[in-house]
Design a protein around this motif. Structure first.
Motif, PDB file in Angstrom:
ATOM      1  N   ARG A 136      -7.275  -1.745 -12.518  1.00 23.99           N
ATOM      2  CA  ARG A 136      -7.257  -0.915 -11.316  1.00 23.99           C
ATOM      3  C   ARG A 136      -6.611   0.440 -11.619  1.00 23.99           C
ATOM      4  N   ALA A 137      -5.500   0.425 -12.369  1.00 22.28           N
ATOM      5  CA  ALA A 137      -4.819   1.676 -12.714  1.00 22.28           C
ATOM      6  C   ALA A 137      -5.746   2.604 -13.477  1.00 22.28           C
ATOM      7  N   HIS A 138      -6.469   2.051 -14.424  1.00 18.61           N
ATOM      8  CA  HIS A 138      -7.414   2.875 -15.188  1.00 18.61           C
ATOM      9  C   HIS A 138      -8.519   3.409 -14.284  1.00 18.61           C
ATOM     10  N   ARG A 139      -8.984   2.585 -13.359  1.00 17.05           N
ATOM     11  CA  ARG A 139     -10.091   2.973 -12.490  1.00 17.05           C
ATOM     12  C   ARG A 139      -9.721   4.155 -11.597  1.00 17.05           C
ATOM     13  N   ILE A 140      -8.471   4.245 -11.165  1.00 19.04           N
ATOM     14  CA  ILE A 140      -8.075   5.334 -10.265  1.00 19.04           C
ATOM     15  C   ILE A 140      -7.504   6.534 -11.021  1.00 19.04           C
ATOM     16  N   GLY A 141      -7.623   6.519 -12.341  1.00 14.94           N
ATOM     17  CA  GLY A 141      -7.282   7.707 -13.112  1.00 14.94           C
ATOM     18  C   GLY A 141      -5.863   7.815 -13.596  1.00 14.94           C
ATOM     19  N   ASN A 180       0.813  -1.214   0.000  1.00 14.61           N
ATOM     20  CA  ASN A 180       0.000   0.000   0.000  1.00 14.61           C
ATOM     21  C   ASN A 180       0.852   1.272   0.000  1.00 14.61           C
ATOM     22  N   ALA A 181       0.508   2.202  -0.866  1.00 13.85           N
ATOM     23  CA  ALA A 181       1.121   3.526  -0.834  1.00 13.85           C
ATOM     24  C   ALA A 181       0.720   4.229   0.457  1.00 13.85           C
ATOM     25  N   GLY A 182       1.626   5.049   0.975  1.00 11.28           N
ATOM     26  CA  GLY A 182       1.346   5.742   2.235  1.00 11.28           C
ATOM     27  C   GLY A 182       1.894   7.151   2.263  1.00 11.28           C
ATOM     28  N   GLN A 204       3.118  10.056  -0.653  1.00 12.55           N
ATOM     29  CA  GLN A 204       2.484  11.363  -0.803  1.00 12.55           C
ATOM     30  C   GLN A 204       3.530  12.472  -0.838  1.00 12.55           C
ATOM     31  N   VAL A 205       4.516  12.380   0.044  1.00 13.37           N
ATOM     32  CA  VAL A 205       5.591  13.380   0.050  1.00 13.37           C
ATOM     33  C   VAL A 205       6.442  13.256  -1.212  1.00 13.37           C
ATOM     34  N   HIS A 206       6.867  12.035  -1.521  1.00 12.42           N
ATOM     35  CA  HIS A 206       7.750  11.777  -2.657  1.00 12.42           C
ATOM     36  C   HIS A 206       7.101  12.208  -3.981  1.00 12.42           C
ATOM     37  N   LEU A 207       5.895  11.725  -4.228  1.00 10.29           N
ATOM     38  CA  LEU A 207       5.222  12.055  -5.483  1.00 10.29           C
ATOM     39  C   LEU A 207       4.792  13.512  -5.512  1.00 10.29           C
ATOM     40  N   GLY A 208       4.434  14.046  -4.354  1.00 13.12           N
ATOM     41  CA  GLY A 208       4.005  15.443  -4.310  1.00 13.12           C
ATOM     42  C   GLY A 208       5.076  16.396  -4.792  1.00 13.12           C
ATOM     43  N   HIS A 209       6.293  16.220  -4.324  1.00  7.12           N
ATOM     44  CA  HIS A 209       7.314  17.181  -4.763  1.00  7.12           C
ATOM     45  C   HIS A 209       7.770  16.916  -6.198  1.00  7.12           C
ATOM     46  N   VAL A 267      -3.558   8.639  -2.222  1.00  4.98           N
ATOM     47  CA  VAL A 267      -2.350   9.434  -2.434  1.00  4.98           C
ATOM     48  C   VAL A 267      -2.469  10.268  -3.702  1.00  4.98           C
ATOM     49  N   LEU A 268      -2.910   9.650  -4.780  1.00  2.00           N
ATOM     50  CA  LEU A 268      -2.990  10.374  -6.055  1.00  2.00           C
ATOM     51  C   LEU A 268      -4.026  11.492  -5.999  1.00  2.00           C
ATOM     52  N   THR A 269      -5.139  11.259  -5.345  1.00  2.00           N
ATOM     53  CA  THR A 269      -6.153  12.307  -5.210  1.00  2.00           C
ATOM     54  C   THR A 269      -5.580  13.512  -4.493  1.00  2.00           C
ATOM     55  N   SER A 270      -4.787  13.258  -3.464  1.00  3.10           N
ATOM     56  CA  SER A 270      -4.189  14.351  -2.698  1.00  3.10           C
ATOM     57  C   SER A 270      -3.187  15.138  -3.522  1.00  3.10           C
ATOM     58  N   VAL A 271      -2.228  14.453  -4.123  1.00  2.00           N
ATOM     59  CA  VAL A 271      -1.143  15.177  -4.799  1.00  2.00           C
ATOM     60  C   VAL A 271      -1.607  15.817  -6.108  1.00  2.00           C
TER      61      VAL A 271
END
Length: 370
Positions: A165-170, A33-35, A39-44, A85-89
């Motif tokens: 799943r990848a397609h489903r989450i955008g 699971n991503a955590g 979020q920090v890594h992908l965000g920046h 995580v993706l929704t947030s970043v």
């Protein structure tokens, strides 16, 4: 005008520039699971101004993980965690996001790199890796389990499930990992594939399973979703996989509608002899681009803006991927744009960071001050 900072289309997806953030394993997931780290890594990285961000190698099954800390997408829990995580970043960036779907094959059940990276024995919490043939990666290691027909069908379904799943989450783009000595590369290379059935021996047979996986994913997601493949252009091992075979494989993928070929090298054997130098893999991408006409992504010791600009401007590759260089300097695209007289996208809270004399780096913006 900088060619590196010109737009580029992958199918129906338009990238704002030719800079790609390559997949880089973080070994920081919990049960796949991503955590918070992600979020920090992908965000920046999403604030870097690159044209496309590729998520790290993402396991399609539990036993397909390189380590027990690999990001994964085989379960509902994996899907929900990554979606959060993706929704947030994504609130703060319009950069498209790709995911690299992978199975480690005989290189699974390993310790994380900072703990040595060795195979974890069963009695220490490891698991039995699966592979095309019962041939270990390193001398002295236990042999992996050879996949039978039922196992191959199960793995194809696993790749399809992860793609859905990848397609489903955008997710915008899928990259199939067939490089660096992992499962699909293991089928391609005669170093690791010693099968005597329809999946081994000749080049046509060794390509069969990776092509079947690609076909299954292509049929499972909308045609508007680009699917590319990362390959090792050569094993750097005598009598191994090489650039000529890579051209044949890329041509077969072209016939199936592949969107791009991301060209790396090596990873199949500790006997590899890699001539490390700036641009050492670019010629492989260039050869595939010239032979097939496919869009290619070049990677490998590309660290300087002028270097990346020349690769694209000279037609050696269509896009340039950065890995360690952008971990070291997450604002690499900003600095490249400044040196090449180009513009890059940045979030408004950072607009005032432009050095004096670079007022157009982030476009025609107006900044007030109270």
């Amino acid at each position: 005008m900088s060619k590196l900072f010109s737009p580029y289309s992958l199918g129906g997806l338009t990238l704002k520039n030719r800079i790609v953030i390559a997949p880089m394993c973080q070994y920081s997931a919990e049960d796949g699971n991503a955590g918070d780290w992600h979020q920090v890594h992908l965000g920046h990285l999403l604030l870097s101004g690159a044209g496309l961000l590729m998520l790290e190698a993402t396991a399609v099954t539990a036993e397909g993980r390189i380590t027990h800390r690999d990001l994964s997408l085989w379960s509902d829990a994996n899907e929900s965690a990554l979606q959060r995580v993706l929704t947030s970043v994504r609130r703060y960036s319009s950069m498209p996001i790709a995911i690299q779907l992978s199975h480690a094959g005989r290189k699974a059940s390993s310790k994380v790199p900072w703990e040595g990276g060795q195979l974890i024995p069963l009695e220490q919490g490891g698991w039995t890796p699966m592979a095309p043939s019962a041939v270990p990666h390193l001398a002295g290691e236990p042999a992996p389990a050879e996949l039978d027909q039922a196992g191959l069908e199960r793995l194809k379904r696993a790749f399809v499930g992860a793609a859905e799943r990848a397609h489903r989450i955008g997710i915008d783009v899928i990259e199939l990992h067939a490089a660096h000595g992992y499962l699909l590369h293991q089928f391609l290379s005669p170093v690791s594939n010693h099968r005597t059935d329809e999946y081994g021996g000749s080049l046509v047979n060794r390509m069969r399973f990776p092509l079947e996986v690609f076909d299954a994913i292509r049929a499972a997601v909308p045609s508007s979703m680009p699917i590319g493949v990362r390959i090792s252009g050569t094993d750097w091992v005598e009598n191994g996989w090489d650039i000529d075979q890579s051209v044949v494989f890329s041509s077969a993928l072209k016939d199936r509608g592949v969107a791009f070929i991301h060209v790396s090298s090596g990873g199949i054997s500790p006997l590899q002899q890699i001539p490390l130098a700036p641009n050492y893999q670019v010629g492989l991408a260039e050869r595939i681009r010239n032979a097939t006409g496919l869009p290619t992504i070049a990677v490998g010791l590309v660290t300087e803006a002028k270097q990346a600009e020349d690769i694209v401007a000279e037609g050696r590759a269509d896009l340039v991927a950065l890995a360690r260089a952008i971990l070291y300097n997450p604002r690499w695209p900003w600095h490249a744009a400044a040196s090449l007289g180009a513009q890059v996208e940045a979030p408004p809270p950072y607009w005032r960071s432009q050095p004096r004399g670079m007022s157009q780096l982030f476009g025609d913006i107006r900044i007030g001050q109270r």
